[in-house]
Design a protein around this motif. Sequence first.
Motif, PDB file in Angstrom:
ATOM      1  N   ASP A 176     -13.877   1.379  -0.013  1.00 27.17           N
ATOM      2  CA  ASP A 176     -13.258   0.183   0.563  1.00 27.17           C
ATOM      3  C   ASP A 176     -12.555  -0.520  -0.599  1.00 27.17           C
ATOM      4  OD1 ASP A 176     -12.599  -2.187   1.779  1.00 27.17           O
ATOM      5  OD2 ASP A 176     -14.655  -2.930   1.912  1.00 27.17           O
ATOM      6  N   THR A 177     -11.241  -0.532  -0.551  1.00 34.33           N
ATOM      7  CA  THR A 177     -10.474  -1.003  -1.707  1.00 34.33           C
ATOM      8  C   THR A 177      -9.879  -2.377  -1.449  1.00 34.33           C
ATOM      9  OG1 THR A 177      -8.432   0.011  -0.879  1.00 34.33           O
ATOM     10  CG2 THR A 177      -9.843   1.377  -2.258  1.00 34.33           C
TER      11      THR A 177
ATOM     12  N   THR B  23       0.840  -1.206   0.000  1.00 38.17           N
ATOM     13  CA  THR B  23       0.000   0.000   0.000  1.00 38.17           C
ATOM     14  C   THR B  23       0.870   1.248   0.000  1.00 38.17           C
ATOM     15  OG1 THR B  23      -1.635  -1.257   1.223  1.00 38.17           O
ATOM     16  CG2 THR B  23      -1.953   1.112   1.147  1.00 38.17           C
TER      17      THR B  23
ATOM     18  N   GLY C 244      -6.735  -3.224   3.385  1.00 35.09           N
ATOM     19  CA  GLY C 244      -5.929  -4.172   4.154  1.00 35.09           C
ATOM     20  C   GLY C 244      -6.705  -5.321   4.755  1.00 35.09           C
ATOM     21  N   GLU C 245      -7.965  -5.109   5.022  1.00 32.45           N
ATOM     22  CA  GLU C 245      -8.792  -6.128   5.676  1.00 32.45           C
ATOM     23  C   GLU C 245     -10.244  -5.682   5.524  1.00 32.45           C
ATOM     24  OE1 GLU C 245      -8.694  -5.709   9.920  1.00 32.45           O
ATOM     25  OE2 GLU C 245      -7.557  -3.871   9.737  1.00 32.45           O
ATOM     26  N   PRO C 246     -11.169  -6.591   5.804  1.00 32.32           N
ATOM     27  CA  PRO C 246     -12.568  -6.185   5.682  1.00 32.32           C
ATOM     28  C   PRO C 246     -12.876  -5.061   6.679  1.00 32.32           C
ATOM     29  CG  PRO C 246     -12.370  -8.579   5.890  1.00 32.32           C
ATOM     30  CD  PRO C 246     -11.008  -8.009   6.157  1.00 32.32           C
TER      31      PRO C 246
ATOM     32  N   ASN D  48      -4.774 -12.167   9.135  1.00 31.99           N
ATOM     33  CA  ASN D  48      -4.593 -10.757   8.867  1.00 31.99           C
ATOM     34  C   ASN D  48      -4.717 -10.000  10.194  1.00 31.99           C
ATOM     35  OD1 ASN D  48      -4.932  -8.091   7.958  1.00 31.99           O
ATOM     36  ND2 ASN D  48      -5.738  -8.808   6.009  1.00 31.99           N
TER      37      ASN D  48
ATOM     38  N   ASP E  77      -8.520 -15.331  -1.578  1.00 33.14           N
ATOM     39  CA  ASP E  77      -9.627 -14.774  -0.793  1.00 33.14           C
ATOM     40  C   ASP E  77     -10.960 -15.368  -1.242  1.00 33.14           C
ATOM     41  OD1 ASP E  77      -8.571 -12.853   1.053  1.00 33.14           O
ATOM     42  OD2 ASP E  77      -8.044 -11.593  -0.651  1.00 33.14           O
TER      43      ASP E  77
ATOM     44  N   ARG F   1      -9.636 -14.716   3.924  1.00 26.00           N
ATOM     45  CA  ARG F   1      -8.701 -15.665   3.311  1.00 26.00           C
ATOM     46  C   ARG F   1      -9.263 -17.084   3.325  1.00 26.00           C
ATOM     47  NH1 ARG F   1      -4.483 -13.397   0.560  1.00 26.00           N
ATOM     48  NH2 ARG F   1      -3.712 -15.533   0.556  1.00 26.00           N
TER      49      ARG F   1
ATOM     50  N   ILE G  19     -15.651  -8.847   0.143  1.00 28.73           N
ATOM     51  CA  ILE G  19     -14.587  -9.816   0.411  1.00 28.73           C
ATOM     52  C   ILE G  19     -14.878 -10.468   1.752  1.00 28.73           C
ATOM     53  CG2 ILE G  19     -12.074 -10.127   0.597  1.00 28.73           C
ATOM     54  CD1 ILE G  19     -13.170  -8.924  -2.130  1.00 28.73           C
TER      55      ILE G  19
ATOM     56  N   ARG H 289      -0.383  -9.233   6.977  1.00 32.68           N
ATOM     57  CA  ARG H 289      -0.560 -10.631   6.590  1.00 32.68           C
ATOM     58  C   ARG H 289       0.467 -11.496   7.281  1.00 32.68           C
ATOM     59  NH1 ARG H 289      -0.908 -10.974   0.121  1.00 32.68           N
ATOM     60  NH2 ARG H 289      -0.114 -13.073   0.375  1.00 32.68           N
TER      61      ARG H 289
ATOM     62  N   TRP I 158      -7.425  -5.337  -2.642  1.00 29.29           N
ATOM     63  CA  TRP I 158      -6.288  -5.724  -3.489  1.00 29.29           C
ATOM     64  C   TRP I 158      -5.240  -6.407  -2.644  1.00 29.29           C
ATOM     65  CZ3 TRP I 158      -1.535  -2.541  -3.707  1.00 29.29           C
ATOM     66  CH2 TRP I 158      -1.544  -1.489  -2.805  1.00 29.29           C
ATOM     67  N   GLN I 159      -4.094  -6.731  -3.234  1.00 32.34           N
ATOM     68  CA  GLN I 159      -3.058  -7.510  -2.547  1.00 32.34           C
ATOM     69  C   GLN I 159      -1.679  -7.115  -3.060  1.00 32.34           C
ATOM     70  OE1 GLN I 159      -4.368 -11.274  -4.494  1.00 32.34           O
ATOM     71  NE2 GLN I 159      -5.026 -11.877  -2.452  1.00 32.34           N
ATOM     72  N   THR I 160      -0.648  -7.554  -2.321  1.00 32.37           N
ATOM     73  CA  THR I 160       0.720  -7.363  -2.800  1.00 32.37           C
ATOM     74  C   THR I 160       0.825  -7.919  -4.233  1.00 32.37           C
ATOM     75  OG1 THR I 160       1.449  -7.732  -0.533  1.00 32.37           O
ATOM     76  CG2 THR I 160       3.149  -7.788  -2.230  1.00 32.37           C
TER      77      THR I 160
END
Length: 667
Positions: A427-428, A327, A403-405, A540, A519, A534, A531, A545, A430-432
Amino acid sequence: QVSLKLGCGNLKLPVLTQRKNFAPLALSWMSPSSAAGFEGVSDRSDLQDFSVCSSDSFWAAVARQRLSWIRPFHTVQDCDLSQGRIRWFEGGKLNVSVNCLDRHVHTCPERVAVIWERDEPKSEVKLSYRQLLEMTCRLGNLLRRRGVKKGDCVTIYMPPCPLAVASMLACARIGAAHNVVFAGFSADALAERIRDAQSSTVITVNQGVRGGKVIELKKTVDAAIQSCPTVQQVFVAMRTENPVVMTAKDVAMEEEMAKEDTVCEPAGMDSEDTLFLLYTSGSTGKPKGLVHTQAGYLLYAALTHRYVFSYHDGDVFSCVADIGWITGHSYSVYGPLANGGTTVLFESTPIYPDPGRYWEMVQRLKINQFYGAPTAIRLLLKYGDKWVHKYDRSTLKTLGSVGEPINTEAWEWYHRVVGQGRCPVVDTWWQTETGGICIAPRPADPDAEIVPGMAMRPFFGIKPVLMDTEGKVVTSNDTSGALCIAQPWPGMARTIHNDPQRFTETYCQPYPGYFFTGDGAYRSKEGYYQITGRLDDVINVSGHRIGTAEIEDVLCSAVAESAVIGFSHSIKGQGIYAFVVLKKSIDVQEADVTRQINDMASKKIAKYACPDYIQFAQRLPKTRSGKIMRRVLRKVVDSELEGLGDLSTLDDPEVVQEIIQGHHDLL
Ligand code: 6R9
């Protein structure tokens, strides 16, 4: 001379204009509704369809328009997800630092690029694009002079600060890859990442400062490199006035930078050369170094930054994530700078010196977009509204979460109290691995409806699909499934450093032809995404993570056996619950083992890896073949005793009663 005070290390920047012209590009904001003349596209919803159905045309046009190329690409993409082959914009050459700095220096050299919100409140430092370019060039020259070459990988172990950003961009300038390691990681975790990346150069600061506390970062690097034979030099910048012991490998960074020229020839990089590695946790004990490359990553970070947050020229954007996470990479550094924006680097914590810190900063820096984590929002909510009301937040336009819900209560507080009910909350998700935001409420339409707690809609070019337990695509709505992405996009990670097979196995093989995110998600009647968490053994904790296996690896030396699971935690999102079985042979006290476990988790990983609960058990529930039944442990911790499921494969069903009893005793 401009004197730039960076903590204590004073770097004198002569007022110079760049002597060379590096292919400037006027940044023209594409208006999605005019959509650069895409055929059949008349509005934003058409554009979304076009970006998915005619993905190559979409990305080719955007890449030409948004990036400044040294040589144009000849192939938009050459990808085969079933093989794990992902290549974008081949034939093209560019330099990421030129795209983030030089082209803006040509049009607006004095625009503020970075506002460094230091830990000490009200002591922010601002750098213009010209200053950041000069700093980057000096550092690029220094790295080059000290032998860092194109293709090398430099490890950066620094808190968010301008020199950290300049370090990332200096690597990009000379064609080296960077490997930023979160400065909260322990010496062991840092060493593992340096070794895997085979870095010969490390960049750090003498000490960090966070929440009023001094953190011995240089000492941690000293300890780490004991087990890193590749490391030949450590650049040390001065964040505090306290001197540190310098060894033969250490280089006083500001002093050496001051001797360098402020012009540094940028390396021409192929689109698919590595820009950076970033380590993240997976479901095994070993963290994986995801590889991101130049053009596709930068383009995707820039486009998502612009559209998800409705970022406009002149706005002050603040992503409060640490630069050690993806992020921070995409939304504190690359996205905003590629867009010529002003980005805030946050060095502190949400409650230092008091729970009003974020909002006092919003008022003082006139922040327009604020992007943070649900765990911080939940924490601040508990302190009450008064800390928010104290400060003027009228500059805020968009609030982001990542980062998380985000639970509904936190979402509504963020929206109603922080944003006064007038700022959309995005609320976005995504992931690394995805490089940038993939699902968010407003990629296309700035007035679109938003349902609290839902990530809502795919970004341009993203086609999410849900898979059922048989591995088939679920076509209906109002259903859940494993979240996959059906076609490649430019921002996605290309591979895992040193382990391409693990990349293919983890992401490409579970659902051949699709990218598997790990996810689960729910798609509502209206087709919006939420979402659900996991599906693998990754938990998380406060948006960090961590693999349960990573923690178990640490515990195994202290105890005979362990099983770590995540549980629902009111502030952290998830907490860590460890079941352990003591070694029979030695006489140990539970309190000593608890202390030992906590010491080891923070020493080997990071503080956030310490378990919230440790339950001592005589034995763990296992199948007859000897596998620990984590499903049972999870149900016990979640108090879902009715749903324990089929216990017939258990070796000894008695053990479940023991575990339930032990859990009650602990709470
Ligand atoms: C950007 C980032 C990725 C994992 C991801 C998911 C969780 C991230 C989320 C979310 C629900 C959101 N996650 N954003 N879950 N809603 N808006 O966090 O990257 O550190 O790699 O973590 O975080 O489980 O798979 P990373």
